[in-house]
Structures are given as C-alpha cells and as structure tokens.
Write an enzyme that holds these catalytic residues in place. Sequence first.
Site, short mmCIF file in Angstrom:
data_model
loop_
_atom_site.label_atom_id
_atom_site.label_comp_id
_atom_site.label_asym_id
_atom_site.label_seq_id
_atom_site.Cartn_x
_atom_site.Cartn_y
_atom_site.Cartn_z
N LYS A 1 0.82 -1.21 0.00
CA LYS A 1 0.00 0.00 0.00
C LYS A 1 0.85 1.25 0.00
O LYS A 1 1.91 1.29 0.60
CB LYS A 1 -0.91 0.02 1.24
N SER B 1 -11.37 4.16 4.27
CA SER B 1 -10.28 5.14 4.29
C SER B 1 -10.04 5.67 2.87
O SER B 1 -9.69 6.84 2.69
CB SER B 1 -9.01 4.52 4.85
P1 ADP Z 1 -5.92 -2.91 6.17
O1 ADP Z 1 -4.88 -2.24 5.33
O2 ADP Z 1 -5.34 -3.88 7.17
O3 ADP Z 1 -7.10 -3.45 5.43
P2 ADP Z 1 -7.71 -0.79 7.09
O4 ADP Z 1 -7.34 0.37 7.93
O5 ADP Z 1 -8.20 -0.51 5.72
O6 ADP Z 1 -6.44 -1.72 7.11
O7 ADP Z 1 -8.82 -1.66 7.83
C1 ADP Z 1 -8.63 -2.24 9.09
C2 ADP Z 1 -9.84 -3.11 9.44
O8 ADP Z 1 -10.99 -2.30 9.60
C3 ADP Z 1 -10.20 -4.13 8.36
O9 ADP Z 1 -10.67 -5.32 8.98
C4 ADP Z 1 -11.32 -3.46 7.62
O10 ADP Z 1 -12.17 -4.40 6.97
C5 ADP Z 1 -12.03 -2.79 8.77
N1 ADP Z 1 -12.86 -1.65 8.34
C6 ADP Z 1 -12.49 -0.59 7.60
N2 ADP Z 1 -13.51 0.26 7.41
C7 ADP Z 1 -14.58 -0.29 8.07
C8 ADP Z 1 -15.96 0.08 8.22
N3 ADP Z 1 -16.46 1.18 7.66
N4 ADP Z 1 -16.75 -0.74 8.92
C9 ADP Z 1 -16.26 -1.88 9.47
N5 ADP Z 1 -14.99 -2.30 9.35
C10 ADP Z 1 -14.15 -1.51 8.66
#
Ligand code: ADP
Length: 156
Positions: A41, A128
Amino acid sequence: MRIALFPGSFDPITLGHVEIIERGLALFDKIVVAVGTNSQKKYMFSEAERLQMLQATFAHQPHIQVESYSELTVEFARKNNIPFILRGLRSPSDLEYEQPIAYINQHLNPNIEIVCLLSKPETGHISSTIVREVIRYKGSLAGLVPDAVIKQLNLL
Ligand code: ADP
C-alpha cells in the site's frame, strides 16, 4: 484478561473503524489498535501521522492502547501475548480479502483466533479510500472520521 489486536492501515482512521473497536470492547477487556505497514500500500499519511490520529481519537479510553508495528501481524500478536485478532467486515469483498489473510495468519500461528464483526449499515459505506478522496478535494469530513481527526487535519 481478554486482549484483542485490531490491526490496520488507518490511513486515516474512520468512524467505521471506531464502531468496530467500540463494539469489540463488549467482547474484550482491552483492544490494542496497531498501525501496520502493508508493503503493497501507498499511504497518504505517514506512520507518525496515522499514529497521532489514533492517539487523539482514543486519548480518553483506558481500555484501548495504540501501537505501531513493522513485522508480521501474528508475530506482533505473539510477542505481546495477544490471542485474538479483531477485523471488521463491510461486504462480501471484505470477506474475500480477509479470508486468505486469516488462513495464513492461523497457519503461521495456530494459537491465534480471528474474530470478525460485521459493520453496521450506518458506517459500512465508510472506507479510508473514500475519506482520502474527500480530503484531497477538501470536502466535509463530518460523520466520516472522529472529531479528533478533523481537528488534527485542520492543523496539518
Ligand atoms: P488494512 O490495510 O489492514 O485493510 P484498514 O485500515 O483498511 O487496514 O482496515 C482495518 C480493518 O478495519 C479491516 O478489517 C477493515 O475491513 C475494517 N474496516 C475498515 N472500514 C470499516 C468500516 N467502515 N466498517 C467496518 N470495518 C471496517
């Protein structure tokens, strides 16, 4: 004491993450929210900035600890004696992404249990990625990220 690790990029942390973490506190006594570096990423915010946003968000929550790590998630969990990994699922595509990672993590550390909570409809649309677009084009972040993050972004 039941401890879970909530690992993620948090680029930036959103109200979707917060919702999963808060619901996780009904299952766990403590949640370690840890910023990891995913080698595939490209980030908008540096690790220090992402960490600062997490610290500001959870400043007054004694059962939430904020950390960062740059190793395998299961290795970080093992070193810190954390037996559970908490993740959030928004959609079938999240499950498709999570399942192989969960299998690998359990292969690497059979003692770890992965616990997934389904997002609420109110926050399941937040990612995000979308938040970064809103930041780039200077849209309103109300209802998408914690107030502490809005404050911090205004300072950046
Ligand atoms: P990664 O790069 O490990 O996917 P993220 O910050 O994108 O990190 O996500 C971390 C966790 O939070 C993941 O399990 C993702 O599915 C969850 N997540 C992200 N956004 C949401 C949301 N809106 N609702 C529920 N879970 C979320």
